[in-house]
Design a protein around this motif. Sequence first.
Motif, PDB file in Angstrom:
ATOM      1  N   VAL A 148     -46.790  77.503-110.793  1.00 36.95           N
ATOM      2  CA  VAL A 148     -46.025  78.114-109.724  1.00 36.95           C
ATOM      3  C   VAL A 148     -45.365  77.102-109.012  1.00 36.95           C
ATOM      4  CG1 VAL A 148     -46.315  79.541-107.669  1.00 36.95           C
ATOM      5  CG2 VAL A 148     -47.915  79.665-109.584  1.00 36.95           C
ATOM      6  N   TYR A 149     -43.875  77.383-108.887  1.00 36.43           N
ATOM      7  CA  TYR A 149     -43.056  76.707-108.147  1.00 36.43           C
ATOM      8  C   TYR A 149     -42.325  77.315-106.816  1.00 36.43           C
ATOM      9  CZ  TYR A 149     -39.697  79.305-111.053  1.00 36.43           C
ATOM     10  OH  TYR A 149     -38.809  80.092-111.779  1.00 36.43           O
ATOM     11  N   SER A 150     -42.058  76.334-105.968  1.00 33.12           N
ATOM     12  CA  SER A 150     -41.395  76.952-104.839  1.00 33.12           C
ATOM     13  C   SER A 150     -40.575  75.764-104.143  1.00 33.12           C
ATOM     14  CB  SER A 150     -42.325  77.238-103.752  1.00 33.12           C
ATOM     15  OG  SER A 150     -41.642  77.567-102.573  1.00 33.12           O
ATOM     16  N   MET A 151     -39.022  75.955-104.545  1.00 33.04           N
ATOM     17  CA  MET A 151     -38.260  74.931-104.105  1.00 33.04           C
ATOM     18  C   MET A 151     -37.076  75.191-103.289  1.00 33.04           C
ATOM     19  SD  MET A 151     -37.971  73.031-108.158  1.00 33.04           S
ATOM     20  CE  MET A 151     -37.770  74.539-108.840  1.00 33.04           C
ATOM     21  N   PHE A 152     -36.970  74.579-102.095  1.00 33.36           N
ATOM     22  CA  PHE A 152     -35.822  74.693-101.193  1.00 33.36           C
ATOM     23  C   PHE A 152     -35.140  73.568-100.922  1.00 33.36           C
ATOM     24  CE2 PHE A 152     -39.191  77.757-100.601  1.00 33.36           C
ATOM     25  CZ  PHE A 152     -38.731  78.983-100.347  1.00 33.36           C
ATOM     26  N   ALA A 153     -33.724  73.710-101.164  1.00 29.92           N
ATOM     27  CA  ALA A 153     -32.861  72.533-100.856  1.00 29.92           C
ATOM     28  C   ALA A 153     -31.870  72.868-100.316  1.00 29.92           C
ATOM     29  CB  ALA A 153     -32.402  71.854-102.179  1.00 29.92           C
ATOM     30  N   SER A 154     -31.208  71.873 -99.424  1.00 28.76           N
ATOM     31  CA  SER A 154     -30.049  72.096 -98.335  1.00 28.76           C
ATOM     32  C   SER A 154     -29.590  70.834 -97.944  1.00 28.76           C
ATOM     33  CB  SER A 154     -30.415  72.853 -97.130  1.00 28.76           C
ATOM     34  OG  SER A 154     -31.345  72.135 -96.283  1.00 28.76           O
ATOM     35  N   GLY A 155     -28.474  70.777 -97.405  1.00 28.24           N
ATOM     36  CA  GLY A 155     -27.809  69.639 -96.801  1.00 28.24           C
ATOM     37  C   GLY A 155     -26.628  68.831 -97.728  1.00 28.24           C
ATOM     38  N   THR A 156     -26.455  67.809 -97.771  1.00 30.59           N
ATOM     39  CA  THR A 156     -25.510  67.095 -98.485  1.00 30.59           C
ATOM     40  C   THR A 156     -26.075  66.613 -99.555  1.00 30.59           C
ATOM     41  OG1 THR A 156     -24.390  66.139 -96.421  1.00 30.59           O
ATOM     42  CG2 THR A 156     -23.851  65.191 -98.498  1.00 30.59           C
ATOM     43  N   PHE A 157     -25.317  66.944-100.933  1.00 25.10           N
ATOM     44  CA  PHE A 157     -25.784  66.752-102.154  1.00 25.10           C
ATOM     45  C   PHE A 157     -24.722  65.914-102.746  1.00 25.10           C
ATOM     46  CE2 PHE A 157     -27.574  70.800-101.153  1.00 25.10           C
ATOM     47  CZ  PHE A 157     -28.970  71.001-101.664  1.00 25.10           C
ATOM     48  N   THR A 158     -25.038  65.321-104.024  1.00 25.39           N
ATOM     49  CA  THR A 158     -23.989  64.463-104.785  1.00 25.39           C
ATOM     50  C   THR A 158     -22.641  65.453-104.937  1.00 25.39           C
ATOM     51  OG1 THR A 158     -25.882  63.560-106.016  1.00 25.39           O
ATOM     52  CG2 THR A 158     -23.652  63.410-106.849  1.00 25.39           C
ATOM     53  N   GLY A 159     -21.655  64.513-104.787  1.00 25.99           N
ATOM     54  CA  GLY A 159     -20.314  65.322-105.005  1.00 25.99           C
ATOM     55  C   GLY A 159     -19.571  65.557-103.380  1.00 25.99           C
ATOM     56  N   ASP A 160     -18.494  66.288-103.744  1.00 23.64           N
ATOM     57  CA  ASP A 160     -18.001  66.759-102.433  1.00 23.64           C
ATOM     58  C   ASP A 160     -18.725  67.903-101.914  1.00 23.64           C
ATOM     59  OD1 ASP A 160     -14.935  66.792-100.965  1.00 23.64           O
ATOM     60  OD2 ASP A 160     -15.160  69.029-101.717  1.00 23.64           O
ATOM     61  N   LYS A 161     -19.050  67.676-100.398  1.00 20.81           N
ATOM     62  CA  LYS A 161     -19.821  68.619 -99.900  1.00 20.81           C
ATOM     63  C   LYS A 161     -18.754  70.148 -99.680  1.00 20.81           C
ATOM     64  CE  LYS A 161     -22.023  69.697 -95.408  1.00 20.81           C
ATOM     65  NZ  LYS A 161     -22.874  70.618 -96.258  1.00 20.81           N
ATOM     66  N   ALA A 162     -17.588  69.891 -99.642  1.00 19.29           N
ATOM     67  CA  ALA A 162     -16.952  71.443 -99.203  1.00 19.29           C
ATOM     68  C   ALA A 162     -17.100  72.030-100.535  1.00 19.29           C
ATOM     69  CB  ALA A 162     -15.584  70.983 -98.887  1.00 19.29           C
ATOM     70  N   GLN A 163     -16.756  71.582-101.672  1.00 18.87           N
ATOM     71  CA  GLN A 163     -16.773  72.047-103.006  1.00 18.87           C
ATOM     72  C   GLN A 163     -18.342  72.615-103.294  1.00 18.87           C
ATOM     73  OE1 GLN A 163     -15.010  70.245-106.240  1.00 18.87           O
ATOM     74  NE2 GLN A 163     -16.507  70.800-107.678  1.00 18.87           N
ATOM     75  N   ASN A 164     -19.330  71.818-102.931  1.00 13.89           N
ATOM     76  CA  ASN A 164     -20.631  72.126-103.242  1.00 13.89           C
ATOM     77  C   ASN A 164     -21.008  73.329-102.355  1.00 13.89           C
ATOM     78  OD1 ASN A 164     -21.193  70.263-105.287  1.00 13.89           O
ATOM     79  ND2 ASN A 164     -22.043  68.659-103.498  1.00 13.89           N
ATOM     80  N   ASP A 165     -20.560  73.499-101.088  1.00 16.96           N
ATOM     81  CA  ASP A 165     -20.950  74.510-100.269  1.00 16.96           C
ATOM     82  C   ASP A 165     -20.359  76.066-100.676  1.00 16.96           C
ATOM     83  OD1 ASP A 165     -22.384  72.833 -98.603  1.00 16.96           O
ATOM     84  OD2 ASP A 165     -20.844  72.956 -96.789  1.00 16.96           O
TER      85      ASP A 165
END
Length: 334
Positions: free
Chosen positions: A272-289
Amino acid sequence: MGTVAAATAVLGSNGAAQAQEEPEVEIERFPTTAERSRKRVAQIYRRQVRKARGTWSSYITVADLDGNTRPAVDEDADRVVEAYSVNKIAVAVAVLDKVDRGLVKLDQTVTVSAAIVIQDTDGIFALDGAYPSEVTVGHALANLLTVSDNTAVRLCGLVVPALELNEILRSKGFVHTQVVPVTNPNRFFLGTTTARETHTLLQKLVDGELLSPASTAYLLNILRATASFTDGVRLNLTTNERLRVATKAGWFEDGRNEAGIMFSEDNRAILVYSMFASGTFTGDKAQNDQDFSTTHPAVAARAELGRSMFDAVIKITTSKPKHRAKVYRFFNGG
């Protein structure tokens, strides 16, 4: 969390002590015990999160042969996070709880008015262009959990208002997994959860502690369907492998979430898995968002982890109850 890389001090040419990491011991791809499976999952999780960056809250467990579950990953699992569409599982649980009590029927109809349709590109209700129309509660739930239709959230709200929905979840022990009421009592934002609570909800579901056997089978069948989310954990799995994974993703702004259950070859809930991720990721933030597909670093990380998690439990099983999925047949029209 499995084997960790150790650092040792070595003497450099200038006489200063420098830290040098020893190579991490690779855990086998196909472990044959639950304990080795947990170490493999932890190892791949660390690698993928390090690569994707961002802020993660995760809880992943693997069941022992005797049915006891133990964590492979426990990272900030009690932090309250925005659940986004992962909380649609909780919404469905509340609706099915009322079905179990005879207060709602899956075949009862709700009205899809022009005013209730959310004009976004998620789901199908905004695409048919024919309002008003009538659909069943079951139809709304199927769209809620497969294509993650946001209009289906409002349709569920017609049979379980926000305050009642939250009370149903609290009565089942989910004090952080709550929707956010608005002025209209039948509407709400999808609200918050924690990685541990979402994991517990899924674990209790497969253990038969949340809903009737019929409603449990109904909900798991939808989440395991080939029409359900495929860009994350299920991306690198074959069709038949995907049918052994019940999953639900959620995304908005910088959040990229997913939670679900992997079943062993004999249809027992093994991981069983539960994964929540947010914030600044690898790469360009505007593009990632603005990227909600598997090209987003966090979603790509879940895809890699999904393949590895599946392989890590493919050779083990547990004593947990079986949950047989329907056999999916493909047709060429007709």
